[in-house]
Write a protein that holds these residues in place. Structure first.
Motif, short mmCIF file in Angstrom:
data_model
loop_
_atom_site.label_atom_id
_atom_site.label_comp_id
_atom_site.label_asym_id
_atom_site.label_seq_id
_atom_site.Cartn_x
_atom_site.Cartn_y
_atom_site.Cartn_z
N PHE A 48 83.21 26.57 42.36
CA PHE A 48 83.64 24.90 42.55
C PHE A 48 82.52 24.03 43.34
N SER A 49 82.92 23.91 44.67
CA SER A 49 82.81 23.34 45.67
C SER A 49 81.06 23.78 46.14
N ILE A 94 80.38 21.29 35.24
CA ILE A 94 80.52 22.46 36.24
C ILE A 94 81.78 22.93 34.96
N THR A 122 89.43 20.09 42.18
CA THR A 122 88.60 19.59 41.50
C THR A 122 89.05 17.70 41.03
N PRO A 145 83.58 17.35 35.17
CA PRO A 145 83.71 18.81 35.93
C PRO A 145 85.34 19.57 35.76
N ASP A 162 83.92 26.74 33.58
CA ASP A 162 84.07 28.02 33.73
C ASP A 162 85.25 28.39 32.17
N ARG A 164 85.68 31.36 38.49
CA ARG A 164 86.75 31.75 39.98
C ARG A 164 87.34 32.52 40.13
#
Length: 223
Positions: A176-177, A148, A201, A193, A150, A166
């Motif tokens: 993220f969730s 995951i 996180t 992650p 970003d 985000r």
């Protein structure tokens, strides 16, 4: 880390703030990947981030854009990253400068499952580059690798990479969730992650480790 340098006197863009802002606005609104912009439109009153795809000599790169609003205007940083690496681009741990003792520790950790491996370092110290090398281990083992990010920094063909952004105006369930829930239903073996930057996180990394997965992540710290 990058170093500040004086721009040539003939560089009109650097001498004209309004022209520079127009150029930045055009790049953000028209060229940035819409899936990982912090805001839908450029706004020089906000801290903003995005990824801008570019091609250089036939190879895909991305400009990681970060703006910071300050009292005289906007401070902007662009980081140039190679998107899709070929085999020769992925450096070994030795080539990255790790000692033989450090390599032994890292290789033991990356083959240990379940387990949590955290690479700590300052901005620009090579945390993501180290993770890219570590995630190349066991790539032919039949295990499922997920990340995951970003946003996604390095495209790795042997991994399923989930890009998130985000957003400043984010409400309700975080990006993220939502990605984490999807990932949990995908039967992962090894997880990355992204950076551990908050309680969300951190709890996810701990939970995935406790449920029998191997997790590799980073954290901003001097040691």
């Amino acid at each position: 880390h990058g170093k500040l340098r004086e721009m040539p006197a003939h560089d009109r863009l650097s001498r004209n703030y309004a022209s520079m802002l127009d150029a930045v606005s055009a790049a953000y609104n028209a060229r940035a990947d819409s899936s990982n912009r912090s805001h839908n439109h450029f706004d020089d009153t906000q801290h903003q981030s995005c990824s801008i795809p570019v091609a250089i000599r036939g190879r895909p790169y991305q400009l990681r854009y970060q703006s910071v609003r300050e009292n005289r205007g906007v401070d902007i940083v662009l980081r140039l990253l190679l998107n899709e690496a070929v085999e020769s681009d992925v450096l070994t741990l030795a080539q990255l400068g790790y000692s033989a003792d450090q390599i032994e520790i890292l290789e033991d950790a990356v083959h240990r499952s379940p387990g949590l491996t955290i690479i700590a370092g300052e901005t620009g110290s090579g945390k993501s580059t180290t993770l890219r090398t570590l995630m190349s281990y066991e790539r032919d083992s039949g295990k499922k690798f997920f990340s995951i990010e970003d946003p996604v920094e390095y495209i790795q063909p042997h991994m399923t990479q989930v890009p998130i952004q985000r957003r400043a105006e984010e409400s309700g369930e975080s990006a993220f969730s939502a990605a984490a829930k999807v990932l949990l239903r995908s039967d992962p073996d090894k997880l990355m992650p992204g950076e551990i930057r908050d309680s969300e996180t951190a709890l996810f990394a701990r939970s995935m480790t406790e449920t029998g997965h191997q997790v590799l992540s980073t954290i901003h710290a001097s040691s």
